[in-house]
Design a protein around this motif. Structure first.
Motif, short mmCIF file in Angstrom:
data_model
loop_
_atom_site.label_atom_id
_atom_site.label_comp_id
_atom_site.label_asym_id
_atom_site.label_seq_id
_atom_site.Cartn_x
_atom_site.Cartn_y
_atom_site.Cartn_z
N LEU A 118 15.56 25.77 62.07
CA LEU A 118 15.63 26.25 60.70
C LEU A 118 17.07 26.56 60.29
O LEU A 118 17.54 26.10 59.24
CB LEU A 118 14.74 27.49 60.51
N GLN A 119 17.77 27.34 61.10
CA GLN A 119 19.13 27.74 60.76
C GLN A 119 20.14 26.59 60.86
O GLN A 119 20.99 26.44 59.99
CB GLN A 119 19.59 28.89 61.68
N GLY A 120 20.05 25.82 61.91
CA GLY A 120 21.05 24.80 62.18
C GLY A 120 20.82 23.45 61.53
O GLY A 120 21.77 22.69 61.34
N GLN A 121 19.56 23.14 61.19
CA GLN A 121 19.27 21.82 60.65
C GLN A 121 18.66 21.85 59.25
O GLN A 121 19.11 21.12 58.37
CB GLN A 121 18.32 21.07 61.60
N ILE A 122 17.64 22.66 59.06
CA ILE A 122 16.91 22.62 57.79
C ILE A 122 17.69 23.31 56.67
O ILE A 122 17.87 22.74 55.60
CB ILE A 122 15.51 23.23 57.94
N ARG A 123 18.18 24.52 56.92
CA ARG A 123 18.89 25.24 55.85
C ARG A 123 20.16 24.53 55.41
O ARG A 123 20.44 24.49 54.20
CB ARG A 123 19.16 26.68 56.26
N PRO A 124 20.94 23.93 56.31
CA PRO A 124 22.09 23.16 55.81
C PRO A 124 21.67 22.00 54.90
O PRO A 124 22.35 21.72 53.91
CB PRO A 124 22.75 22.65 57.09
N ARG A 125 20.55 21.36 55.19
CA ARG A 125 20.07 20.29 54.31
C ARG A 125 19.61 20.85 52.97
O ARG A 125 19.84 20.25 51.92
CB ARG A 125 18.96 19.50 55.01
N LEU A 126 18.97 22.03 53.01
CA LEU A 126 18.57 22.69 51.76
C LEU A 126 19.80 23.05 50.93
O LEU A 126 19.81 22.89 49.70
CB LEU A 126 17.73 23.93 52.04
N ASP A 127 20.84 23.52 51.59
CA ASP A 127 22.08 23.88 50.90
C ASP A 127 22.75 22.65 50.28
O ASP A 127 23.26 22.71 49.15
CB ASP A 127 23.05 24.59 51.85
N GLU A 128 22.74 21.53 50.99
CA GLU A 128 23.29 20.29 50.44
C GLU A 128 22.50 19.84 49.22
O GLU A 128 23.07 19.43 48.21
CB GLU A 128 23.28 19.19 51.50
N LEU A 129 21.18 19.92 49.34
CA LEU A 129 20.33 19.53 48.22
C LEU A 129 20.51 20.47 47.02
O LEU A 129 20.37 20.05 45.88
CB LEU A 129 18.86 19.49 48.64
N GLN A 130 20.83 21.72 47.30
CA GLN A 130 21.05 22.67 46.20
C GLN A 130 22.19 22.18 45.31
O GLN A 130 22.06 22.19 44.08
CB GLN A 130 21.38 24.05 46.77
N VAL A 131 23.27 21.72 45.90
CA VAL A 131 24.41 21.21 45.13
C VAL A 131 24.00 19.97 44.34
O VAL A 131 24.28 19.85 43.15
CB VAL A 131 25.61 20.91 46.06
N VAL A 132 23.31 19.06 45.00
CA VAL A 132 22.86 17.83 44.34
C VAL A 132 21.92 18.16 43.19
O VAL A 132 22.05 17.62 42.08
CB VAL A 132 22.17 16.89 45.36
N LEU A 133 20.98 19.06 43.43
CA LEU A 133 20.02 19.43 42.38
C LEU A 133 20.71 20.09 41.19
O LEU A 133 20.34 19.83 40.04
CB LEU A 133 18.93 20.34 42.95
N LEU A 134 21.69 20.93 41.44
CA LEU A 134 22.43 21.54 40.32
C LEU A 134 23.17 20.47 39.52
O LEU A 134 23.16 20.50 38.27
CB LEU A 134 23.41 22.59 40.84
N GLN A 135 23.79 19.51 40.20
CA GLN A 135 24.48 18.42 39.50
C GLN A 135 23.49 17.60 38.67
O GLN A 135 23.76 17.27 37.51
CB GLN A 135 25.19 17.51 40.50
N GLN A 136 22.36 17.28 39.28
CA GLN A 136 21.37 16.45 38.58
C GLN A 136 20.69 17.21 37.45
O GLN A 136 20.38 16.62 36.41
CB GLN A 136 20.35 15.91 39.57
N LEU A 137 20.46 18.49 37.63
CA LEU A 137 19.88 19.30 36.54
C LEU A 137 20.85 19.35 35.37
O LEU A 137 20.44 19.22 34.21
CB LEU A 137 19.55 20.71 37.05
N ALA A 138 22.13 19.51 35.65
CA ALA A 138 23.13 19.53 34.58
C ALA A 138 23.15 18.19 33.84
O ALA A 138 23.21 18.16 32.60
CB ALA A 138 24.50 19.85 35.15
#
Length: 176
Positions: A118-138
């Motif tokens: 969760l800490q080392g693999q999943i959350r970093p992917r969630l964090d990467e997607l957060q940036v992408v989602l903010l860009q795409q939402l904008a």
């Protein structure tokens, strides 16, 4: 006489180079990323199953929402808009987790699949997607709001969207 066809060709070619994507493209890209985020819910649910943790993680949710509010202006988004959008993402993710955990509880066993950290693999992917989602939402929000609900409904229908995707897009057309 020859300059007109060349000029017309240049204008037509440059018309495709706009900064704003078409509504279909912006919506499709955003939904694709939402689906990628939802796909990570199984790994989160497996971690919680294995560790006897509840789905509800209030502190983590507050942290994610605070990060989103802080990052929103850098993407040209109002903090409230970004927070509402991500609150929907969190609720949709929890819907997937609750569904999976209920199914595994009924069966008495979770799938025997490889676990991700969760800490080392999943959350970093969630964090990467957060940036992408903010860009795409904008990018999505720069488009006119007209017919958003109809376009969203059609795209969800085309994808035969599961409830979690429907939940994740609950406030998408509310651009206020």
């Amino acid at each position: 006489m020859r300059t007109f066809p060349l000029a017309a060709l240049v204008v037509l070619a440059l018309a495709g180079c706009t900064a704003n994507p078409t509504p279909d493209t912006a919506l499709t890209a955003l939904l694709d990323s939402i689906e990628r985020r939802l796909a990570l819910a199984e790994g989160v649910a497996l971690h919680k199953w294995d560790n006897g943790q509840p789905v509800q993680a209030t502190m983590r949710e507050q942290q994610v929402l605070a990060n989103v509010r802080a990052a929103a202006p850098g993407h040209g988004l109002a903090p409230q808009r970004a927070e509402a959008f991500f609150a929907d993402q969190i609720e949709a993710n929890k819907l997937v987790q609750y569904t999976l955990l209920s199914d595994w509880s009924r069966k008495g066993v979770a799938p025997h699949t490889q676990r991700c950290d969760l800490q080392g693999q999943i959350r970093p992917r969630l964090d990467e997607l957060q940036v992408v989602l903010l860009q795409q939402l904008a990018a999505f929000d720069r488009l006119p709001a007209t017919a958003c609900s109809a376009a969203l409904a059609q795209e969800l229908d085309r994808r035969q969207a599961p409830q979690a995707l429907v939940r994740a897009t609950g406030q998408l057309c509310d651009k206020s």
